[in-house]
Scaffold this motif. Structure first.
Motif, PDB file in Angstrom:
ATOM      1  N   GLY A 125       9.991   4.876  -5.261  1.00  0.00           N
ATOM      2  CA  GLY A 125       9.275   5.866  -6.059  1.00  0.00           C
ATOM      3  C   GLY A 125       8.939   5.206  -7.419  1.00  0.00           C
ATOM      4  O   GLY A 125       8.319   6.198  -8.281  1.00  0.00           O
ATOM      5  N   THR A 126       8.929   4.147  -7.771  1.00  0.00           N
ATOM      6  CA  THR A 126       8.588   3.450  -9.079  1.00  0.00           C
ATOM      7  C   THR A 126       7.214   3.213  -9.188  1.00  0.00           C
ATOM      8  O   THR A 126       6.654   3.200 -10.471  1.00  0.00           O
ATOM      9  N   VAL A 127       6.366   3.279  -8.158  1.00  0.00           N
ATOM     10  CA  VAL A 127       5.047   2.953  -7.956  1.00  0.00           C
ATOM     11  C   VAL A 127       4.267   3.976  -7.171  1.00  0.00           C
ATOM     12  O   VAL A 127       4.824   3.956  -6.186  1.00  0.00           O
ATOM     13  N   THR A 128       3.095   4.480  -7.742  1.00  0.00           N
ATOM     14  CA  THR A 128       2.214   5.381  -6.884  1.00  0.00           C
ATOM     15  C   THR A 128       1.051   4.782  -6.678  1.00  0.00           C
ATOM     16  O   THR A 128       0.298   4.183  -7.542  1.00  0.00           O
ATOM     17  N   PHE A 129       0.406   4.962  -5.461  1.00  0.00           N
ATOM     18  CA  PHE A 129      -0.837   4.195  -4.999  1.00  0.00           C
ATOM     19  C   PHE A 129      -1.646   5.589  -4.633  1.00  0.00           C
ATOM     20  O   PHE A 129      -1.299   6.402  -4.033  1.00  0.00           O
ATOM     21  N   ASP A 130      -2.911   5.463  -5.203  1.00  0.00           N
ATOM     22  CA  ASP A 130      -4.041   6.186  -4.636  1.00  0.00           C
ATOM     23  C   ASP A 130      -5.219   5.525  -4.255  1.00  0.00           C
ATOM     24  O   ASP A 130      -5.690   4.876  -5.237  1.00  0.00           O
ATOM     25  N   ARG A 175      -5.866   2.513  -6.998  1.00  0.00           N
ATOM     26  CA  ARG A 175      -5.288   2.281  -8.202  1.00  0.00           C
ATOM     27  C   ARG A 175      -3.808   2.699  -7.972  1.00  0.00           C
ATOM     28  O   ARG A 175      -3.336   3.441  -7.227  1.00  0.00           O
ATOM     29  N   SER A 176      -2.916   1.842  -8.815  1.00  0.00           N
ATOM     30  CA  SER A 176      -1.679   2.095  -8.695  1.00  0.00           C
ATOM     31  C   SER A 176      -1.059   2.199 -10.114  1.00  0.00           C
ATOM     32  O   SER A 176      -1.843   1.581 -10.991  1.00  0.00           O
ATOM     33  N   TRP A 177      -0.034   3.079 -10.406  1.00  0.00           N
ATOM     34  CA  TRP A 177       0.509   3.137 -11.739  1.00  0.00           C
ATOM     35  C   TRP A 177       2.129   3.386 -11.637  1.00  0.00           C
ATOM     36  O   TRP A 177       2.596   3.684 -10.696  1.00  0.00           O
ATOM     37  N   CYS A 178       2.744   2.834 -12.687  1.00  0.00           N
ATOM     38  CA  CYS A 178       4.039   2.884 -12.780  1.00  0.00           C
ATOM     39  C   CYS A 178       4.714   4.213 -13.129  1.00  0.00           C
ATOM     40  O   CYS A 178       3.814   4.920 -14.157  1.00  0.00           O
ATOM     41  N   GLY A 184       8.732  -4.467 -15.761  1.00  0.00           N
ATOM     42  CA  GLY A 184       7.770  -5.414 -15.292  1.00  0.00           C
ATOM     43  C   GLY A 184       6.738  -4.820 -14.287  1.00  0.00           C
ATOM     44  O   GLY A 184       5.886  -5.360 -13.820  1.00  0.00           O
ATOM     45  N   CYS A 185       6.628  -3.604 -14.298  1.00  0.00           N
ATOM     46  CA  CYS A 185       5.769  -2.868 -13.800  1.00  0.00           C
ATOM     47  C   CYS A 185       4.301  -2.730 -14.623  1.00  0.00           C
ATOM     48  O   CYS A 185       4.392  -2.265 -15.707  1.00  0.00           O
ATOM     49  N   VAL A 186       3.148  -2.874 -14.080  1.00  0.00           N
ATOM     50  CA  VAL A 186       1.843  -2.577 -14.726  1.00  0.00           C
ATOM     51  C   VAL A 186       0.911  -1.981 -13.925  1.00  0.00           C
ATOM     52  O   VAL A 186       1.001  -2.050 -12.720  1.00  0.00           O
TER      53      VAL A 186
END
Length: 291
Positions: A125-130, A175-178, A184-186
């Motif tokens: 759940g640390t990264v969401t993809f759309d 598009r992915s966001w943290c 370390g997540c960008v």
């Protein structure tokens, strides 16, 4: 001749001539005809053409995608939470053959184009993809129908079909966001090239046809089709440069609900066309003849 003699002579002549007149009159007994009933129209076999316009509703499906690890040079698979195929207008044409009053079959070619959306979360759940894209398709089907019974000008039917759909995805914008400031997540934006695949497709139909003329039919129907899963998109430029190959994203197929309307022209002529029942005719026989 006296008046009395004339009366006696007339009476005598009437007695002699009466049987002769009676012999010339031949009464005809009453013979009513049975009411005429419209005979059923023989089913005509032959070729037909059809054209349809349909509206497909939103369809939800599943799918998966890979995330490339540039350090290890390996890919990890994740599942989409949801893939949505937006509804749109579809068009199809076809040619068919009627075998008898109740059975017909046709081959159809359809085209559709729709928006596709996919969303998911990964890495706990640390990264969401759309993801957003467009998909277009050519659908080729062989269909068979059973025309159940005709009421006046209306004939309900059921049917089924088998075939293939060539699905082509356009460029997928990812598009992915943290979430929560994971170390370390960008945030990340990239375009992925769309892929094409040919998928097995089956369909079930039900509806009714209405006679406009003996050869032209108006068709109203419902259709459910299921398109098997396949390739959706490839890797972006940076992942390709890092060594990623093959397919990155896939969908697991879609079940599509559709309503449609169309016209069918049958070259074989009348088929169960509506015929009004004629009024009954009675024969009372010829009028009596007097000689």
């Amino acid at each position: 001749m006296t008046c009395t003699k004339r009366i006696l002579f007339a009476s005598f002549y009437t007695v002699l001539a009466g049987p002769a007149f009676a012999a010339d009159y031949e009464p005809v007994p009453f013979q009513p005809e049975m009411p005429a009933v419209a005979a059923p129209v023989a089913a005509a076999s032959g070729w037909y053409l059809r054209g349809d316009v349909g509206h497909s509703f939103d369809a939800k499906g599943d799918g998966s995608y890979d995330v490339w690890d540039r350090d290890s040079g390996t890919a990890t698979e994740f599942d989409y939470d949801e893939i949505k195929l937006r509804g749109n207008t579809d068009f199809s044409v076809g040619v068919g053959y009627r075998f008898n009053q109740h059975f017909r079959a046709d081959a159809t070619l359809a085209y559709w184009k729709r928006d596709v959306f996919g969303s998911s979360s990964a890495f706990d759940g640390t990264v969401t993809f759309d993801d957003t894209s467009k998909a277009s398709a050519w659908e080729m089907m062989a269909n068979a129908y059973v025309d159940l019974i005709t009421w006046g000008k209306v004939t309900p039917y059921i049917g089924g079909g088998l075939g293939f759909t060539r699905v082509k995805y356009g460029t997928m914008k990812n598009r992915s966001w943290c979430n929560g400031g994971a170390p370390g997540c960008v945030d990340y934006w990239a375009d992925h090239g769309g892929l094409s695949s040919t998928r097995f497709t089956w369909a079930l139909m039900a509806g009714m046809t209405v006679d406009i003329t003996s050869s032209t039919k108006l068709d109203f129907g419902y259709r459910y089709s299921h398109i098997k899963g396949g390739k959706a998109f490839g890797w972006d430029a940076s992942d390709l440069a890092a060594g990623a190959t093959g397919t990155q994203g896939r969908d697991d197929g879609f079940g599509v609900h559709q309503v449609r309307a169309g016209l069918r022209y049958e070259f074989g002529g009348a088929q169960a066309a509506y015929q009004p029942e004629p009024l009954p005719v009675y024969n009372e026989g010829p009028a009596p003849v007097y000689k």
